[in-house]
Design a protein around this motif. Structure first.
Motif, PDB file in Angstrom:
ATOM      1  N   MET A  83       0.827  -1.200   0.000  1.00 38.31           N
ATOM      2  CA  MET A  83       0.000   0.000   0.000  1.00 38.31           C
ATOM      3  C   MET A  83       0.865   1.255   0.000  1.00 38.31           C
ATOM      4  O   MET A  83       0.541   2.234  -0.678  1.00 38.31           O
ATOM      5  N   VAL A 173      -7.338   4.180 -10.019  1.00 35.28           N
ATOM      6  CA  VAL A 173      -7.470   3.707  -8.640  1.00 35.28           C
ATOM      7  C   VAL A 173      -7.936   2.262  -8.625  1.00 35.28           C
ATOM      8  O   VAL A 173      -7.426   1.425  -7.869  1.00 35.28           O
ATOM      9  N   GLU A 174      -8.902   1.928  -9.478  1.00 37.10           N
ATOM     10  CA  GLU A 174      -9.406   0.559  -9.548  1.00 37.10           C
ATOM     11  C   GLU A 174      -8.286  -0.416  -9.908  1.00 37.10           C
ATOM     12  O   GLU A 174      -8.133  -1.470  -9.280  1.00 37.10           O
ATOM     13  N   SER A 176      -4.994   0.081  -9.598  1.00 35.17           N
ATOM     14  CA  SER A 176      -3.950   0.100  -8.569  1.00 35.17           C
ATOM     15  C   SER A 176      -4.341  -0.731  -7.359  1.00 35.17           C
ATOM     16  O   SER A 176      -3.544  -1.536  -6.850  1.00 35.17           O
ATOM     17  N   MET A 177      -5.562  -0.552  -6.878  1.00 34.66           N
ATOM     18  CA  MET A 177      -5.993  -1.276  -5.687  1.00 34.66           C
ATOM     19  C   MET A 177      -6.149  -2.763  -5.964  1.00 34.66           C
ATOM     20  O   MET A 177      -5.818  -3.609  -5.132  1.00 34.66           O
ATOM     21  N   SER A 205      -0.633   3.408 -11.273  1.00 39.87           N
ATOM     22  CA  SER A 205      -0.101   4.039 -10.064  1.00 39.87           C
ATOM     23  C   SER A 205       0.754   5.249 -10.413  1.00 39.87           C
ATOM     24  O   SER A 205       0.692   6.289  -9.741  1.00 39.87           O
ATOM     25  N   ALA A 258      -8.193   7.155  -2.802  1.00 38.78           N
ATOM     26  CA  ALA A 258      -8.353   5.705  -2.877  1.00 38.78           C
ATOM     27  C   ALA A 258      -9.367   5.210  -1.855  1.00 38.78           C
ATOM     28  O   ALA A 258     -10.228   4.370  -2.162  1.00 38.78           O
ATOM     29  N   ASP A 262     -12.863   4.291  -3.734  1.00 42.08           N
ATOM     30  CA  ASP A 262     -12.950   2.854  -3.958  1.00 42.08           C
ATOM     31  C   ASP A 262     -13.837   2.159  -2.926  1.00 42.08           C
ATOM     32  O   ASP A 262     -14.676   1.333  -3.273  1.00 42.08           O
ATOM     33  N   THR A 263     -13.673   2.503  -1.653  1.00 44.79           N
ATOM     34  CA  THR A 263     -14.366   1.748  -0.616  1.00 44.79           C
ATOM     35  C   THR A 263     -15.858   2.049  -0.564  1.00 44.79           C
ATOM     36  O   THR A 263     -16.683   1.135  -0.486  1.00 44.79           O
ATOM     37  N   ARG A 430      -9.474  -8.924  -3.600  1.00 46.32           N
ATOM     38  CA  ARG A 430      -8.791  -7.645  -3.677  1.00 46.32           C
ATOM     39  C   ARG A 430      -9.237  -6.788  -2.495  1.00 46.32           C
ATOM     40  O   ARG A 430     -10.121  -7.180  -1.721  1.00 46.32           O
TER      41      ARG A 430
END
Length: 447
Positions: A83, A173-174, A176-177, A205, A258, A262-263, A430
């Motif tokens: 991370m 972001v999608e 990368s995570m 990234s 992020a 994302d969350t 993920r």
């Protein structure tokens, strides 16, 4: 002198195979693997992924004790190593030595004074993203919810960013995570080979870091807007008077983006799917929205009356916490529960595991918002309900995250009803937990 770790005293988790350890179980059915551990009577069990081994804390009280002592059990291990590689040394992933200063400087951004402003942004961005929905037709709900979350967070952080830049940043972001978690599981040298997945991860990234660094540079040169970046440039530590460097500001932007983009998008995706599967719960949400809102959009002042909608969001976070598998590193020889661990040991904890323990939550696999009737946000269950973590490293954006989730859900459900076209929804391996194959159809409730 450090005592050796007593290996025989700690039981191996079930499902290990030679050489690969528990990697196969985690890939095939990660949540099923953790549900098995949620029934464990052991405080701590050992897992192996190839040559790496970690110790999973299964007991809620032991987990809570560990999270309270962030100097001994610091953010570390393979997850936070990767991370930091993606996000930089931001407040969510930095070591204990950097955390207090960063948190002091960011705390005002996430206070209640900004909730009303954020709420108004959410309504605008929802209208923008779902303007293409048509009655009775399929919608790409996960893509749209990520867009809503990302656009809302970006407007709060970088108010002048163009729509094209937002769209690209959401995609990056999608990637990368998603790539970050696979790199944790892949043993060297597979995590750095020039294969397509690694290349996409590296490029995404890199683009995000360049975007945020460029933004900070432009703000310093030309002056900024009334947004998060401008605040971070002006911020100074009340204790030592230091300010944030360009690199530190870029890391904070990346971290907030992020986390917020994302969350929350994934929480909303799970929420719409579960409500579609439980029509009685959906009708209660709709009845509450109709009674509180009528034909208008919700505001932050409505949150205290949207109690059942809040309970639904809390129950979604219990069933599918976005941060479901996390690591800490023991910084000095220490005991945890009944076991001794030398410095350098990797400890694993899982909000998902704790949230599915039958001794903490009755009938834990059932979607039941009524379990939070007297505690809509789950605040009195601080040991067994930790979707935002606990202790000094509890998520700084918890308040804004809840505002975003509840208001987004309320805004959309006041106008639309979403029906899932598939009952067989799997979770992607993920961070955060991702509902795979979620296909929904939108039906208009009112104009």
């Amino acid at each position: 002198m450090s005592r050796p770790l007593a290996e025989p005293a700690i039981t191996d988790a079930p499902g290990a195979v030679p050489v690969l350890g528990h990697l196969v179980s985690l890939i095939r059915n990660p949540l099923g693997f953790l549900r098995t551990l949620s029934h464990s009577t052991e405080e701590i069990v050992r897992i192996r992924i190839g040559p790496w081994k970690g110790y999973v804390v299964c007991d809620p009280d032991v987990t809570y004790h560990m999270l309270l002592d962030d100097s001994t059990f610091d953010k570390g291990g393979p997850i936070f190593k990767n991370m930091r590689e993606v996000l930089g040394n931001g407040v969510a992933v930095c070591p204990h030595s950097d955390h207090r200063r960063q948190r002091r400087m960011l705390q005002p951004v996430f206070g209640k004074s900004n909730h009303a402003r954020f709420a108004s942004v959410i309504g605008t961005e929802i209208d923008t993203v779902i303007s293409h929905w048509q009655n009775g037709l399929p919608v790409d709900i996960m893509s749209d919810m990520r867009d809503v979350s990302a656009r809302s967070v970006v407007r709060l952080m970088i108010s002048g960013l163009s729509d094209d830049a937002i769209v690209q940043a959401v995609k990056d972001v999608e990637v990368s995570m998603g790539g970050m978690f696979w790199r944790i599981l892949l043993p060297p040298p597979f995590d750095i080979l020039p294969i397509p997945g690694n290349i996409r991860y590296k490029n995404a990234s890199s683009r995000l870091r360049q975007l945020f660094r460029r933004t900070v540079g432009e703000y310093r040169m030309n002056g900024g807007e009334d947004d998060l970046v401008s605040y971070l440039i002006r911020a100074s530590d009340e204790e030592d008077g230091t300010t944030l460097s360009d690199e530190e500001i870029s890391a904070q932007i990346f971290t907030v983006f992020a986390a917020g983009a994302d969350t929350t998008g994934h929480t909303l995706g799970w929420a719409f799917h579960l409500l579609s599967q439980h029509p009685a719960v959906l009708k209660r949400v709709q009845a509450e929205l109709d009674a509180v809102l009528g034909d208008r959009l919700p505001t932050v002042e409505d949150l205290q009356e949207l109690t059942y909608t809040t309970q639904v969001v809390t129950e979604v976070m219990r069933l599918y916490p976005t941060a479901w598998f996390l690591t800490r590193t023991v910084m000095q020889d220490s005991s945890l529960g009944q076991h001794f661990f030398p410095a350098g040991t990797d400890i694993v904890f899982s909000p998902y595991l704790l949230h599915h323990r039958p001794d903490s939550h009755e009938d834990p696999e059932t979607f039941n918002p009524d379990r939070w009737e007297s505690d809509p946000q789950g605040q009195r269950h601080r040991i067994s309900m930790i979707p935002f973590g606990a202790g000094p490293r509890k998520c700084l954006g918890e308040g804004l995250g809840r505002v975003q989730s509840v208001l987004s859900l309320a805004t959309i459900l006041s106008k639309w009803e979403l029906k899932s076209e598939s009952d067989d929804i799997k979770s992607g391996l993920r961070l955060p937990l991702t509902p795979l194959g979620l296909s929904m159809r939108a039906f208009k409730r009112r104009s």
